[in-house]
Design an enzyme around this catalytic site. Structure first.
Site, PDB file in Angstrom:
ATOM      1  N   ARG B  50     -22.578 -20.869  30.029  1.00  0.00           N
ATOM      2  CA  ARG B  50     -23.908 -20.287  30.216  1.00  0.00           C
ATOM      3  C   ARG B  50     -24.751 -21.109  31.193  1.00  0.00           C
ATOM      4  O   ARG B  50     -25.419 -20.571  32.048  1.00  0.00           O
ATOM      5  CB  ARG B  50     -24.596 -20.229  28.852  1.00  0.00           C
ATOM      6  N   GLU B 132      -3.531 -16.632  18.092  1.00  0.00           N
ATOM      7  CA  GLU B 132      -3.143 -17.485  16.961  1.00  0.00           C
ATOM      8  C   GLU B 132      -4.320 -18.272  16.414  1.00  0.00           C
ATOM      9  O   GLU B 132      -4.446 -18.473  15.207  1.00  0.00           O
ATOM     10  CB  GLU B 132      -2.028 -18.431  17.418  1.00  0.00           C
ATOM     11  N   VAL B 135      -7.113 -17.158  13.320  1.00  0.00           N
ATOM     12  CA  VAL B 135      -6.949 -17.256  11.872  1.00  0.00           C
ATOM     13  C   VAL B 135      -6.277 -18.578  11.531  1.00  0.00           C
ATOM     14  O   VAL B 135      -5.240 -18.918  12.086  1.00  0.00           O
ATOM     15  CB  VAL B 135      -6.081 -16.101  11.315  1.00  0.00           C
ATOM     16  N   GLY B 137      -6.908 -21.698  12.101  1.00  0.00           N
ATOM     17  CA  GLY B 137      -6.901 -22.789  13.076  1.00  0.00           C
ATOM     18  C   GLY B 137      -5.535 -23.133  13.617  1.00  0.00           C
ATOM     19  O   GLY B 137      -4.880 -22.318  14.273  1.00  0.00           O
ATOM     20  N   ILE B 139      -2.760 -23.671  12.105  1.00  0.00           N
ATOM     21  CA  ILE B 139      -1.556 -23.270  11.363  1.00  0.00           C
ATOM     22  C   ILE B 139      -0.851 -22.137  12.088  1.00  0.00           C
ATOM     23  O   ILE B 139      -1.447 -21.098  12.334  1.00  0.00           O
ATOM     24  CB  ILE B 139      -1.896 -22.805   9.932  1.00  0.00           C
ATOM     25  N   GLY B 190     -22.318 -31.949   7.420  1.00  0.00           N
ATOM     26  CA  GLY B 190     -21.733 -31.270   8.575  1.00  0.00           C
ATOM     27  C   GLY B 190     -20.577 -30.341   8.234  1.00  0.00           C
ATOM     28  O   GLY B 190     -19.897 -29.843   9.130  1.00  0.00           O
ATOM     29  N   ASP B 204     -16.622 -14.415   7.624  1.00  0.00           N
ATOM     30  CA  ASP B 204     -15.563 -15.071   8.400  1.00  0.00           C
ATOM     31  C   ASP B 204     -14.190 -14.789   7.776  1.00  0.00           C
ATOM     32  O   ASP B 204     -13.251 -14.394   8.464  1.00  0.00           O
ATOM     33  CB  ASP B 204     -15.843 -16.581   8.439  1.00  0.00           C
ATOM     34  N   LYS B 208     -10.796 -12.481   9.128  1.00  0.00           N
ATOM     35  CA  LYS B 208      -9.420 -13.002   9.135  1.00  0.00           C
ATOM     36  C   LYS B 208      -8.512 -12.133   8.277  1.00  0.00           C
ATOM     37  O   LYS B 208      -7.354 -11.877   8.629  1.00  0.00           O
ATOM     38  CB  LYS B 208      -9.426 -14.453   8.656  1.00  0.00           C
ATOM     39  N   GLY B 310     -11.851 -26.956  13.588  1.00  0.00           N
ATOM     40  CA  GLY B 310     -11.999 -28.207  14.322  1.00  0.00           C
ATOM     41  C   GLY B 310     -11.523 -28.051  15.748  1.00  0.00           C
ATOM     42  O   GLY B 310     -10.664 -27.220  16.040  1.00  0.00           O
TER      43      GLY B 310
END
Lengths: 436, 436
Positions: B50, B132, B135, B137, B139, B190, B204, B208, B310
């Site tokens: 942006r 991938e 959903v 992360g 895995i 956090g 969320d 998924k 993450g």
């Protein structure tokens, strides 16, 4: 989209035992579903078995005893190999690949020894070679290693990849019985083969470790590169010692990237019994299940769990590969090739860092701990924990070390066994995982 | 092998926050490794953000604020989208696909709503659409569902797919604290966003679930088809009740194939808090980790575990897709297309079979159990277990049911709440998994 879309993909099935029978059954029963997913019908062109007259359950027009002729037939696009063993299968698959057929196989022994030849033949012909079923049965493990983690850097693969030994160790842990007795029971219940050597001596797990290390580290590791110890020497005393420490014993395949002090990278691949904490996720994997940990720089820690063997689970993995290979044919591409570009050296076991648990029966008098501790120190092995307890006029001494080269740990144990104050080395075993 | 081998694959990166920054870093640092695996160099052609002036850490010649122009640039082969949200991203990705670019995205909200348009555009152009990272992360989950299990019949997908809610429920379980207090703590540390709605209200996880159900059952499920309950109503009393039964509470996404009495197949997709036994493998999944169970006819039970979110873990999944897409370009093929050929109806929650745990505070006198049991029976709900205990002049009554349509269970609970003998409905929650 290729002009080939819609043309049936023709499959030669080699071997029709437990897994092959399941594959043949699912190919027929799920025909509509498989065609939808592959983009074309997937059909059996022929089934090669040693004795066609012994298979009244199969359509006679598909049966042949001549595998060599079937695999290069013009009518065949894909060869699915479920015979096992090295020869004559190796020759059949090379001939198939050279003739441009794609190959799906569950043959871990062959792949662990001859993957270089097979991959070269596949590359030269632009054909696919898939083998998800060769390691950890139904668990999608090789495709994630080859593809999902292709952008990451895998540092470690560790897991339970042999169901027979896992069944035996789980049973020894819960009953307190010895190895021989538990193996007999496992054979009686059908969890161990009549000749259990390949399983209990770790050959099966070592083949799988070679395949895993090759894929994970993009290098070439064969079964003979894998340090291998089976479970025949695991005793009830080992399991009792593990229990005292809140641990249990599993046969693990461990493949690691190792960087030495000079920054030189190598890989280590080994199969041996390991004490792990009961709180470790692998400790809870019982019976014939398999589970594999993968650690990568960016992804962190991953775990894959499922059935490691059996007709239907293995057939599931074979069919997944078959659909992928068929789809590659339909769209005119091919799957990822093997990459051995890293070409890392294999580190000898003696130089591989490990941790030991040593349980000793020692004389109950002053100075014993000092002598034992001195033996560790003399070999540069640092001690992480010591537990001493009295049993009559003897004492039990348990030592868990920090990491050291495996050879230094072995020498230490040899020396300790020769000390006068040590009555017996009750249990020696490598350990993995932090205690909580 | 295609003539394109060796020509660099040029990548447009949309968005350069936590995940995008990691992707940009790894593309540079691992360039040699990625090229070896993809079969050609994988290079950044441009990065759309942006505010280009806010990114002094990135090469200025790559930065642009004009994503729309970048995605259709002749110099771009693959678009990696890490901006998130529906618009304007949907327009960019459609334009990219229509221009023949392959797309890698982690955008679960977009896929859960508009996958049909996107897949149609990809198919029409013969381009790849991989996701991938959308959903669970890092895995590897979608590729196994799409490819490894393509020859099997998946019956169930169940798992923990949201790290924030898993962190909060784990903390409530270990501290005994209430929801609001634990959410505050999670925000402070956090683990929860400033506006935690998407996580704690289950949006969320529902996105998924829609993606998982679509892939697993080869049908089209959107986020609005998913029954959704968040964790805001989970109380300390719920967790205490779970603890009494040797259970804990997790927010699960559950996707199932359901066959009714007439043999008609449908799919059910839902997200809600569930009591599961502490011995269940999902119960041990703590903090920000994700874990997903998959059950299939032939493969049996599989489990996938790892970091669900993450920067680095998500970047790992994005790069795996990027290498696959790049390799498809190099060899001239493309990956598996989406298949929605099964076109199964979505079953309403009220008709989905579930099991309930109900914990009541009731009057301590004869006939209470009979009245409560009669309410269950009147709705055709069969009781699996009852536990009654006295607390002063009141009694605690815990009922766990067998499976019944969710609407029948809801009506039963409503009716029980109106009984004179019931002082309070302390906890109502669906249960999964057998008690041991």
């Amino acid at each position: 989209m290729s002009a080939a879309e819609g043309r049936p993909i023709r499959v030669a099935l080699l071997g029709c035992g437990t897994v092959g029978g399941e594959v043949a059954r699912l190919l027929t029963e799920q025909a509509g579903e498989l065609a939808a997913r592959a983009g074309a019908p997937v059909e059996l062109a022929g089934i090669a078995v040693r004795r066609p007259d012994k298979h009244p359950e199969l359509p006679p027009e598909l049966l042949t005893a001549d595998a060599e002729k079937l695999v290069t037939s013009d009518d065949v696009d894909v060869v699915v190999e479920l015979v096992g063993g090295i020869e004559p299968v190796r020759g059949w698959l090379l001939a198939a690949l050279e003739a441009g057929k794609s190959v799906v196989t569950a043959n871990k022994a062959l792949l662990a020894e001859h993957s270089a030849d097979l991959f070269e033949a596949a590359d030269a012909a632009g054909a696919d070679l898939y083998f998800e079923a060769a390691v950890a049965g139904a668990i999608p493990l090789l495709r994630p290693l080859r593809e999902s983690l292709a952008g990451d850097r895998i540092t470690r693969v560790m897991g339970i990849v042999n169901g027979t030994t896992n069944y035996i160790l789980s049973a020894m842990d819960s009953t307190g019985a010895g190895y021989a007795e538990t193996l007999d029971e496992a054979s009686r219940l059908g969890y161990a083969e009549a000749d259990p050597t390949a399983d209990v001596d770790g050959y099966d797990a070592a083949s799988k470790a070679a395949i895993l290390a090759s894929l994970a580290f993009h290098t070439r590791v064969t079964a003979s590169d894998v340090h291998r110890e089976g479970i025949a020497d695991v005793t009830a005393a080992d399991l009792a010692a593990a229990r005292m420490l809140g641990r249990t014993v599993k046969l693990l395949a461990i493949c690691e990237r190792v960087t030495d002090d000079d920054g030189v990278e190598s890989v280590s691949a080994r199969v041996h019994p390991v004490m792990i904490p009961r709180s470790h996720q692998l400790a809870g994997v019982g019976g014939a299940f398999n589970a594999v940990y993968v650690e990568a720089d960016a992804a962190g820690e991953l775990m894959f769990y499922g059935q490691g063997a059996g007709g239907a689970p293995t057939a599931s993995a074979v069919l997944g590969d078959l659909v992928a290979v068929a789809r590659n044919r339909v769209v005119g591409g091919r799957g990822p090739r093997e990459s051995a570009h890293a070409a890392l050296p294999v580190r000898p076991m003696g130089q591989t860092p490990t941790r030991y648990h040593v349980s000793l029966s020692v004389a109950d008098r002053a100075g014993v701990l000092a002598q034992v501790a001195q033996a560790f120190a003399a070999h540069g092995v640092s001690i992480a924990a010591v537990r001493q307890s009295d049993v009559g006029d003897r004492a039990s001494l348990v030592v868990v070390t920090h990491q050291a080269p495996d050879a230094a740990l072995q020498s230490t144990v040899d020396e300790i066994g020769r000390l006068d104050v040590v009555h017996e080395v009750v249990s020696v075993m490598r350990v993995e995982g932090e205690d909580q």
